[in-house]
Design a protein around this motif. Structure first.
Motif, short mmCIF file in Angstrom:
data_model
loop_
_atom_site.label_atom_id
_atom_site.label_comp_id
_atom_site.label_asym_id
_atom_site.label_seq_id
_atom_site.Cartn_x
_atom_site.Cartn_y
_atom_site.Cartn_z
N VAL A 10 0.84 -1.19 0.00
CA VAL A 10 0.00 0.00 0.00
C VAL A 10 0.88 1.25 0.00
O VAL A 10 2.10 1.18 0.11
N GLY A 11 0.23 2.38 -0.11
CA GLY A 11 0.95 3.66 -0.11
C GLY A 11 0.22 4.66 -0.97
O GLY A 11 -0.77 4.34 -1.63
N PRO A 12 0.69 5.90 -0.98
CA PRO A 12 0.02 6.95 -1.74
C PRO A 12 0.22 6.80 -3.24
O PRO A 12 1.08 6.04 -3.70
N THR A 13 -0.55 7.52 -3.99
CA THR A 13 -0.44 7.51 -5.44
C THR A 13 0.96 7.94 -5.87
O THR A 13 1.58 8.80 -5.24
N ALA A 14 1.48 7.32 -6.91
CA ALA A 14 2.76 7.67 -7.55
C ALA A 14 3.99 7.33 -6.72
O ALA A 14 5.09 7.77 -7.05
N VAL A 15 3.84 6.52 -5.68
CA VAL A 15 5.00 6.24 -4.82
C VAL A 15 5.86 5.09 -5.34
O VAL A 15 7.01 4.92 -4.93
N GLY A 16 5.32 4.28 -6.27
CA GLY A 16 6.10 3.19 -6.83
C GLY A 16 5.61 1.79 -6.48
O GLY A 16 6.37 0.82 -6.57
N LYS A 17 4.35 1.68 -6.11
CA LYS A 17 3.79 0.38 -5.70
C LYS A 17 3.79 -0.63 -6.84
O LYS A 17 4.11 -1.81 -6.64
N THR A 18 3.44 -0.18 -8.05
CA THR A 18 3.29 -1.09 -9.18
C THR A 18 4.61 -1.78 -9.53
O THR A 18 4.66 -3.00 -9.65
N SER A 19 5.66 -1.01 -9.68
CA SER A 19 6.94 -1.60 -10.09
C SER A 19 7.47 -2.56 -9.04
O SER A 19 8.00 -3.63 -9.37
N LEU A 20 7.31 -2.22 -7.76
CA LEU A 20 7.76 -3.12 -6.69
C LEU A 20 6.96 -4.41 -6.72
O LEU A 20 7.52 -5.51 -6.58
N SER A 21 5.66 -4.31 -6.93
CA SER A 21 4.82 -5.50 -6.91
C SER A 21 5.18 -6.46 -8.04
O SER A 21 5.18 -7.68 -7.86
#
Length: 305
Positions: A10-21
């Motif tokens: 989780v985290g705020p928008t644009a923080v980089g969640k997608t690439s880490l996942s």
């Protein structure tokens, strides 16, 4: 029966969640469930920063493009669908990974939510129906800031229901919804990505610039021309700010700046909600050790009895 392990990013928008996942899913043989309340809608691609097939890089994703914008996708629906996919992914021998920034939806998966199924007060509801969205949301923010942080101003139906439940029960809607005990079926690890506020806001501004380069104005205009401007899903950040431009009431630059501003405020509300409502193991995003730190935490979690 042993609990199903689930990794939650989780985290705020644009923080980089997608690439880490994506990187974690590759290394851990995982599949990803979107925890975003907007990416379920078909046609809302650029404005929601929806992951592309190229970005998926072969990793299977769920709860993306599953319904039309005109069909409401509620937290209760998300809870049921996500629980179904968790069990299906686990049953296939893979690791379920939930990724997103819609805290209320994600929390509902792991706690036994009460979705406001108390009785109704039709007279009170009728009084609320006569008020505009902004007034209603301000009422909610004053009475229950935590709920206001998770319910969009233009989701009039949900705002009214929250106010009605508080009117009937005498307690905040946020308290009414969630029970403190984790659902016994799952064993979640909540990882949160954080970033220095100035860097995060810079990323958000850059993301909005990229959205405009990718064709956000055309995407929003197509939705507007379909007379979908009053549909709650279309009233989200990234679309509603462009409607005055289409009507000749603002410039394109003003619309862009407003999207950036509203996105920054949204990120701030997301962080506040996650810190106040969930027990999260935070990781600093945007560093050379972010992925390694996340992998170490996940490995330790999965190896624990």
């Amino acid at each position: 029966m042993s609990k199903i392990p689930v990794i939650v990013i989780v985290g705020p928008t644009a923080v980089g969640k997608t690439s880490l996942s994506i990187e974690l899913a590759k290394k851990l043989d995982g599949e990803i469930i979107s925890g975003d309340s907007m990416q379920v809608y078909r046609g809302l691609d650029i404005g929601t920063a929806k992951i592309t097939p190229e970005e998926m890089d072969g990793i299977k994703h769920y709860l993306i493009d599953v319904t039309e914008p005109s069909a409401p996708f509620t937290a209760a629906k998300f809870q049921a669908e996500t629980r179904k996919w968790i069990e299906a992914i686990h049953g296939a021998g893979k690791l379920p990974i939930i990724v997103g920034g819609t805290g209320l939806y994600i929390q509902s998966v792991f706690y036994d939510y009460d979705f406001g199924n108390s009785s109704e007060d039709k007279t009170y509801r009728a009084e609320l129906e006569r008020l505009d969205n902004t007034v209603l949301w301000q009422m909610l923010e004053q009475k229950d800031p935590e709920s206001a942080a998770q319910i969009h101003e233009n989701n009039k139906r949900r705002v009214i229901r929250a106010l009605e439940v508080m009117h009937l029960t005498g307690k905040p809607f946020s308290e009414y919804q969630v029970h403190n005990e984790l659902n016994a079926t799952y064993k979640p690890l909540f990882l949160g990505l954080d970033l220095d506020r100035e860097l995060l806001y810079e990323r958000i501004n850059q993301r909005v610039n990229l959205m405009f380069e990718q064709g956000l104005v055309l995407e929003a205009k197509q939705l507007y021309d379909q007379n979908l401007a009053d549909v709650p899903a279309i009233r989200g950040i990234g679309y509603k700010e462009l409607f005055p431009y289409f009507e000749g009431r603002s410039s394109l630059e003003e619309a862009k700046e407003l999207i950036q501003k509203n996105s920054r405020h949204f990120a701030k509300r997301q962080l506040t909600w996650f810190r106040n409502r969930m027990d999260i193991d935070w990781i600093q995003a945007g560093t050379s050790t972010t992925e390694t730190e996340a992998m170490n935490k996940v490995t330790t979690f999965l190896s624990a009895k």
